[in-house]
Enzyme design. Structure first.
Site: not given
Length: 345
Positions: A32, A166
């Site tokens: 990404e 996360k």
């Protein structure tokens, strides 16, 4: 048919290296570009992008960083692209819903994991690497805030390697969502489901596998199942670089309270909280972020190299090649809905 195909193909720009690797069946790992534009502060962002690509190369694979540049989808960004993404102030953050809008407007777009997955799957790349997957946000039972990364796993047929989600997200609900949509979650050399900066979220993966060749075989079999999506492979941050879970949780809670007080909502919350956690840890969180990116890139290269070797063996007559693998061998391929049959450089 050419009247339909040519406009679609003209949206893509593959680097010579990526194009050649896909045509020859060599391992390629998609990366990404959001981490370049929005994940790190300047000038560290450009430097980290180079480190991640070098980690992929060291593992025997070709890195293919994906971004939107001047109205085209670039698969395999060059140094100039990365420099622009890392220094411009108007880079759009692009997820799957935003791709067409960003292309129409031109300029620069940094792809999220979901957008990277969608594009990689379209051009025939089999493996994607990222640091932390998007997931189910805390409080999603009332906000319905669920990352498009999760639903894209069900739409694509990839191997996605990450360090879990996360810690600001709800790992338990994320795993429940993945189970509901039938996404296998495999821990690579680690049984626990990691939480980005931390090696353990308090939850376990579906199973642990230490051999990349076994993961490649599972991926081969999984793609043959009806309605199969992607495999999610989790690989934790190295122990030496991991942060203390309790300290990070305290910093997250403080940051979330500030975000609520300052009326920060939507996608801006993640960036705000991550920056606040980095400040609270004296920069240790940014160092951990870098370590996670490199670690997952290394793991993805190992797995993708094993997958490419398995496919090469199948082509040599060791076993029949599934039709999905046959399509992946050539980036100049026919898309399911009459779309991409060639890609411009």
């Amino acid at each position: 048919m050419s009247d339909v195909v040519a406009p679609v193909a003209s949206l893509f720009r593959l680097s010579d290296e990526v194009r050649d690797a896909l045509a020859r069946g060599r391992p390629v790992v998609a990366l990404e570009s959001n981490v370049v534009a929005h994940g790190f502060r300047r000038p560290d962002n450009v430097a980290v992008a180079g480190e991640v690509e070098r980690a992929v190369r060291a593992g025997g694979a070709v890195p293919a960083t994906i971004a939107l540049v001047d109205g085209r989808i670039v698969v395999g960004t060059d140094d100039r692209d990365i420099e622009r993404l890392g220094t411009a102030t108007d880079v759009a953050k692009v997820t799957t819903r935003d791709i067409a809008v960003a292309l129409a407007r031109g300029g620069l777009g940094a792809t999220s994991i979901a957008a990277t997955m969608a594009i990689a799957d379209r051009v025939g790349i089999a493996t994607v690497a990222s640091a932390g997957l998007g997931g189910v946000h805390r409080g999603a039972e009332t906000t319905m805030d669920i990352s498009a990364d999760l639903t894209e796993l069900a739409r694509t047929r990839l191997i996605v390697v990450c360090a879990g989600v996360k810690k600001i997200l709800d790992a338990g609900l994320t795993l429940e969502f993945l189970e509901t949509q039938g996404t296998p979650v495999i821990g690579y050399k680690h049984r626990e489901f990691p939480a980005f900066y931390c090696r353990d979220s308090g939850f376990s993966t579906q199973t642990r596998i230490d051999d990349p060749r076994e993961i490649a075989e599972i991926a081969r079999l999984h793609r043959q199942l009806p309605g199969a999506g992607s495999l999610l492979i989790t690989h934790p941050i190295p122990a030496a670089d991991a942060l203390d879970g309790e300290a990070i949780e305290a910093a997250i809670q403080q940051a979330l309270a500030r975000a609520d007080t300052e009326h920060i909502t939507g996608p801006a919350v993640t960036t705000f909280v991550l920056r606040a956690v980095d400040a609270a840890t004296g920069g240790a969180a940014a160092a951990a972020n870098r370590a996670v990116l490199i670690s997952t890139a290394e793991a993805a290269a190992e797995i993708e190299t094993a997958r490419a070797a398995l496919e090469q063996g199948a082509r040599s007559g060791d076993r029949a090649v599934p039709s999905s693998d046959t399509a992946r061998r050539d980036p100049i391929r026919t898309a399911p809905q009459g779309g991409l049959t060639h890609v411009e450089r």
